[in-house]
Write an enzyme that holds these catalytic residues in place. Structure first.
Site, mmCIF file in Angstrom:
data_model
loop_
_atom_site.group_PDB
_atom_site.id
_atom_site.type_symbol
_atom_site.label_atom_id
_atom_site.label_comp_id
_atom_site.label_asym_id
_atom_site.label_seq_id
_atom_site.Cartn_x
_atom_site.Cartn_y
_atom_site.Cartn_z
ATOM 1 N N ASP A 151 0.825 -1.201 0.000
ATOM 2 C CA ASP A 151 0.000 0.000 0.000
ATOM 3 C C ASP A 151 0.867 1.263 0.000
ATOM 4 O O ASP A 151 1.903 1.280 -0.653
ATOM 5 C CB ASP A 151 -0.943 -0.036 1.222
ATOM 6 C CG ASP A 151 -2.276 0.595 0.903
ATOM 7 O OD1 ASP A 151 -2.311 1.817 0.725
ATOM 8 O OD2 ASP A 151 -3.279 -0.132 0.815
ATOM 9 N N HIS A 192 -3.723 4.974 4.324
ATOM 10 C CA HIS A 192 -4.417 3.749 3.940
ATOM 11 C C HIS A 192 -3.699 2.489 4.438
ATOM 12 O O HIS A 192 -4.299 1.618 5.063
ATOM 13 C CB HIS A 192 -4.530 3.751 2.415
ATOM 14 C CG HIS A 192 -5.524 2.817 1.864
ATOM 15 N ND1 HIS A 192 -5.187 1.802 0.989
ATOM 16 C CD2 HIS A 192 -6.851 2.733 2.050
ATOM 17 C CE1 HIS A 192 -6.283 1.157 0.659
ATOM 18 N NE2 HIS A 192 -7.301 1.685 1.282
ATOM 19 N N SER A 348 -11.504 -1.273 0.522
ATOM 20 C CA SER A 348 -10.146 -1.462 1.000
ATOM 21 C C SER A 348 -10.118 -2.089 2.369
ATOM 22 O O SER A 348 -9.138 -2.686 2.774
ATOM 23 C CB SER A 348 -9.428 -0.129 1.026
ATOM 24 O OG SER A 348 -10.272 0.839 1.576
#
Ligand SMILES: *[C@@H]1O[C@H](CO)[C@@H](O)[C@H](O)[C@H]1NC(C)=O
Ligand SMILES: *[C@@H]1O[C@H](CO)[C@@H](O)[C@H](O)[C@H]1NC(C)=O
Ligand SMILES: *[C@@H]1O[C@H](CO)[C@@H](O)[C@H](O)[C@H]1NC(C)=O
Ligand SMILES: *[C@@H]1O[C@H](CO)[C@@H](O)[C@H](O)[C@H]1NC(C)=O
Ligand SMILES: [Ca+2]
Ligand SMILES: [Ca+2]
Length: 560
Positions: A151, A192, A348
């Site tokens: 990520d 994230h 996600s």
């Protein structure tokens, strides 16, 4: 006679000590229930007469006697004392008490982390959850398992991650250095990866935030989304330290615009293949991907896009939560700058939960499950639960499967239970057959019905399916008008491609591998039917060639 036992008593102790639980036999205590109608004083008198202490009423005229010299736990009954009591005219009934095997119903203490009670998707008493506690209470907590999040980096010194952080499962592909610390911006664009990492392996019982599904797993991060993503960047991330990392979790893909057809390029493909064949000492790396919009929406998977690394929804194996509905809370996890968030949402969120659940299937003592074993466990234990779709069907082996949810909601407790007794599936076999050597006109509808023997009589005979791939080369003036179905001999109908109204492309498909997992465990021998249909029915035209259909060929576990 009745004095004899005072001497024998201690001898018995030595003999039985430590045996009781091993043998699972009756364990006698030093307590007697005694019925004495003559009143409390009479009970006291009888107690002292035979060497007991009277511990008082149980109820009515029943008394709790404990013997001074009889051992607390013994495999043999203390007959002599029993007979003495029975013979006493004041005693109407007596029984030496046996220790019963009783398990506390809720023996596993829930994590004490302040936000744990908001993690409804891991464990709650009122509705379906991922049954994480079902795995934890069996001792499956991810210990000894290594997960890496591909990520935008990972905040390695986050107080709820630090203890589980693994530098050997981490790298910064964007900057070419070993430190995957995110780049901090005003808008926190690069949060994230840190959020995903916490979903997998936030530390439990440390008084901070919540817990990861696999809260004792090691967690690393590859910083690779904070820069230009190329085939090489993807491949490098997917092949980081494959002898050390067990599970790679990715929650990203190409445009979800309903028209993009994009797949792994040369290097990423090779990284996958290398991972499943050579990773983990040959047991195979596990790649977990988030697909489509996931979760609860009826049409989540059928929204007209072909997600990256996915050929169609028929390749989806199972489902986890991604975010709550309107009335539900969202995902609780670690956030940038040592914070904790309870509003992590979206597709996600689902891949890390799945990666964590997969990490729960292994135990330190048995990390022997292969990448294919893991998929068998998922197929067998996932459940339709409350997931709503209009296409739940029983496949040829009677298992419910849907294009929106695969085999259903992951169940961590059930996976851990099955993993305990699972024996490795045999070596993988692949049977590839050419279905259509020459191209055929598609027109408005083309149905190809072919009988296959599944390579009978050869070393690659497949009796029980895992994956099925159909590799099509197809030209059509408007690709988005096509629907493609594959029907197995057992009658299982997989949608390989849904019509995609926004896809005007005339590029067709070039040797595109469509995959279905819906015929898992079916016998592939018999007649397979491939249907190509123009759903709009206009004057479209094109041709198709089917290079081969491959049975039981594996790809990677693909999880909504
Ligand atoms: C990382 O790998 C190196 C080299 O293999 C090893 O010496 C070290 O102990 C590892 N560290 C951790 C935290 O696993
Ligand atoms: C692990 O798998 C290998 C090969 O499948 C097998 O030979 C071995 O006995 C297995 N060990 C355990 C502990 O399951
Ligand atoms: C959760 O897992 C435990 C342990 O395997 C199992 O006993 C229980 O039935 C599971 N719960 C559900 C709802 O499947
Ligand atoms: C395909 O052909 C077989 C005979 O070869 C037949 O039994 C079957 O019904 C056909 N299936 C379809 C969908 O046409
Ligand atoms: Ca760096
Ligand atoms: Ca915590």
């Amino acid at each position: 006679f009745c004095l004899l036992h005072l001497i024998l008593g201690p001898v018995v102790v030595l003999l039985v000590c430590g045996l009781s639980s091993v043998l699972g036999e009756k364990v006698y205590t030093n307590q007697w229930a005694v019925h004495i109608p003559g009143g409390p004083e009479e009970a006291d008198r009888i107690a002292s007469k035979y060497g007991f202490i009277n511990h008082g009423h149980v109820f009515g005229d029943y008394y709790n006697f404990r013997h001074r010299r009889v051992t607390k736990r013994s495999l043999s009954e203390h007959r002599i004392t029993q007979v003495c009591l029975e013979k006493d005219p004041q005693v109407s009934w007596a029984e030496q008490q046996v220790a019963k095997q009783r398990k506390k119903r809720d023996v596993y203490p829930n994590p004490t982390d302040p936000k744990f009670r908001d993690q409804w998707y891991l464990h709650n008493d009122y509705q379906r959850d991922l049954n994480a506690s079902g795995a934890w209470e069996q001792g499956y907590t991810g210990q000894g398992v290594v997960v890496s999040i591909l990520d935008d980096g990972i905040e390695k010194n986050h107080p709820d991650l630090m203890q589980n952080y693994d530098p050997n499962a981490s790298y910064d592909v964007n900057d070419g250095d070993p430190d995957p610390q995110p780049r901090y911006t005003q808008l926190n664009d690069n949060r994230h990866g840190t959020r995903c990492a916490g979903e997998v392996a936030a530390v439990a019982n440390n008084g901070i935030c919540g817990v990861g599904v696999a809260y004792n797993a090691k967690i690393g991060g590859v910083r690779m989304l904070d820069g230009e993503v190329t085939d090489m960047v993807e491949a490098q991330s997917l092949s980081l330290n494959p002898q050390h990392i067990d599970v790679y979790s990715a929650s990203w893909g190409p445009e979800d615009d309903g028209k993009t057809v994009d797949g792994p390029a040369k290097l990423a493909k090779e990284a996958f293949l290398h991972g499943v064949t050579e990773g983990r000492g040959g047991l195979g790396s596990i790649f977990v991907w988030a697909s489509g919009n996931g979760g609860r929406e009826k049409d989540s998977c059928n929204n007209g896009n072909v997600p990256w690394y996915s050929e169609a929804c028929s390749s989806t194996l199972a489902t986890t939560y991604s975010s709550g509905g309107l009335n539900e809370k969202q995902i609780v996890t670690t956030d940038l700058k040592s914070k904790c968030t309870d509003s992590h949402t979206g597709t996600s969120a689902s891949a890390p939960l799945a990666a964590g659940i997969i990490a729960l299937a292994w135990r330190l003592s048995n990390k022997n499950l292969t990448w294919r074993d893991m998929q068998h466990l998922v197929v067998r234990t996932s459940q339709p639960a409350h997931l709503i779709a209009n296409d739940w069907r029983s496949n040829g082996v009677g298992r419910k499967v849907s294009h929106s949810y695969g085999y259903g909601l992951l169940n961590a407790g059930a996976i851990a239970t099955l993993a305990k007794t699972w024996t490795n599936v045999g070596p993988q076999r692949k049977c590839a057959l050419t279905i259509l050597a020459e191209s055929r006109n598609i027109g408005g509808h083309l149905s190809i019905n072919q009988s296959v023997d599944a390579c009978f009589g050869s070393g690659s005979h497949v009796k029980s399916l895992e994956h099925v791939q159909a590799r099509l080369t197809l030209s059509y003036n408007r690709r988005g008008n096509l629907a493609i179905h594959l029907i197995s001999p057992a009658g299982t109908r997989s949608t390989l491609l849904h019509p995609r109204p926004h896809d005007y492309s005339s590029e067709g498909f070039n040797d595109w591998a469509f995959m279905t997992t819906h015929s898992w465990d079916e016998d592939p021998t018999g007649a397979w039917t491939l249907e190509i249909e123009n759903v709009v029915g206009a004057n479209d035209y094109g041709k198709v060639a089917i290079k081969d259909a491959t049975f039981a060929k594996g790809c990677f576990s693909h999880i909504v």
